[in-house]
Design an enzyme around this catalytic site. Structure first.
Site, PDB file in Angstrom:
ATOM      1  N   TYR A 173      11.443   9.451 -19.039  1.00 37.64           N
ATOM      2  CA  TYR A 173      10.283  10.320 -19.185  1.00 37.64           C
ATOM      3  C   TYR A 173      10.122  10.789 -20.624  1.00 37.64           C
ATOM      4  CZ  TYR A 173      10.055  10.810 -14.079  1.00 37.64           C
ATOM      5  OH  TYR A 173       9.922  10.578 -12.735  1.00 37.64           O
ATOM      6  N   LYS A 215      33.312  34.252  -5.530  1.00 45.45           N
ATOM      7  CA  LYS A 215      31.912  34.474  -5.183  1.00 45.45           C
ATOM      8  C   LYS A 215      31.100  33.224  -5.514  1.00 45.45           C
ATOM      9  CE  LYS A 215      30.839  36.598  -9.658  1.00 45.45           C
ATOM     10  NZ  LYS A 215      30.239  37.749 -10.356  1.00 45.45           N
TER      11      LYS A 215
END
Length: 357
Positions: free
Chosen positions: A253, A33
């Site tokens: 950052y 899946k």
């Protein structure tokens, strides 16, 4: 072309399936899946079709994609049908289905089908997500057994804490399943990946190998059986820029990493838009040209930075493994506020390149 890619080792996939089948002692479904947990469902199914006893997916659309690709092996719908009008398609494409709710039983009873369906009747033994309540299970089994729309009937359940090998909840669920299904003939399926690896007392006729199929351990700490797994995915890229920073200068950052010494920084073409965890901490392991290295600074959307100070021969074009054979996915998970399931399923944008035939 951007060098980021995910190598999918199909030989490792087959090794892990064989391990799951051996541990289970019976038959095993390969759970593919969510696009085979990010590994490419069609290619993984093609690699396993010659030996897998069957496959499991979450819902109908995933199964139909496999059938369209020519996969003929049994496919189980783990969520069953999500609406009654899906039942003719289940029959047309010769799929198996889980029944976990009373409305699905009633939908089957009302359906006009060209052939009986193989059903896996799910007991809620303590997960309390989906499944037939213990008090109603035997009656529901008898009802399904009497329906002409039902062919084979497998008894199944799902464990909530099998990845905690010392927790009693799994033992309680095993005992509940045994008590509720006593006297009901037919095959059984209890084991997911952690139960296959850590709970031999939970063995049944069918195992359901999910995460372990892809070589990642479901356990927070080391486990002997889990050590036999081989990683299927290697996520890798290359250094695309290098810069030298003096001590005291920040990187990226937020300036979360400040160079404690003169530092050689490598910029790698890989970021959280590719599925690498955004909150992986400084120090998360990587491999640089085959040698141990570390992430530094905050992960950006398209790039991340690694410490090249102790890698004098590395530079633009150097290969960086983010996880795989040298860097275990569990090591990344431990520093990234995530799980192995989310890590693998989250890979996107990078091409999947099959190796191993």
């Amino acid at each position: 072309m951007r060098p980021a890619r995910a190598l999918i080792d199909l030989d490792a996939l087959r090794h892990n399936y064989r391990l799951a089948r051996r541990l289970g002692g019976g038959k095993a479904l390969a759970v593919i899946k969510a696009d085979a947990y990010g590994h490419g469902a069609v290619r993984c199914a093609q690699a396993l079709e010659g030996e897998a006893d069957g496959f499991a997916v979450a819902f109908l659309e995933e199964a139909l994609a496999l059938r369209e690709a020519g996969i003929a092996a049994p496919i189980l719908l783990l969520e069953g049908v999500l609406a009654a009008d899906e039942l003719p398609l289940v029959a047309e494409h010769d799929l198996w289905m889980v029944v976990h709710a009373p409305w699905q039983v009633e939908a089957l009873a009302r359906a006009t089908l060209p052939r009986p369906l193989d059903v896996w009747l799910k007991l809620d033994s303590g997960m309390h997500r989906v499944g037939i309540d213990a008090e109603a299970y035997a009656t529901t089994w008898q009802r399904l057994r009497a329906l002409p729309q039902v062919g084979g009937l497998v008894k199944m359940t799902h464990f909530s804490r099998a990845d905690e090998p010392d927790h009693e909840r799994t033992r309680e669920q095993i005992d509940t399943f045994a008590a509720v299904t006593a006297g009901l003939p037919g095959e059984t399926s209890l084991c997911n990946s952690p139960a296959l690896l850590a709970w031999p007392q939970a063995r049944g006729d069918w195992a359901r190998a999910g995460l372990m199929l892809y070589g990642a351990s479901p356990f927070a700490h080391g486990h002997a059986a889990g050590a036999q797994l081989q990683p299927v995915m290697t996520l890798e890229s290359q250094v695309i820029a290098v810069r030298d920073l003096p001590a005291g200068e920040p990187v990226g950052y937020g300036g979360t990493f400040v160079a404690p010494r003169p530092t050689r920084v490598g910029v790698v073409a890989m970021g959280y838009a590719d599925g690498y965890p955004q909150f992986a901490a400084t120090g998360t392991p990587v491999a640089i040209d085959g040698r141990p290295g570390r992430l530094i600074g905050r992960v950006s959307m398209d790039m991340l930075t690694v410490d090249l100070t102790d890698h004098p021969d590395a530079g633009v074009g150097s290969r960086v493994e983010l996880w795989g054979r040298q860097v275990a996915a569990t090591e990344v998970v431990a520093r990234s506020q995530t799980s192995a399931y989310r890590l693998l399923c989250g890979v996107k944008r990078v091409p999947l390149v099959s190796v191993g035939g």
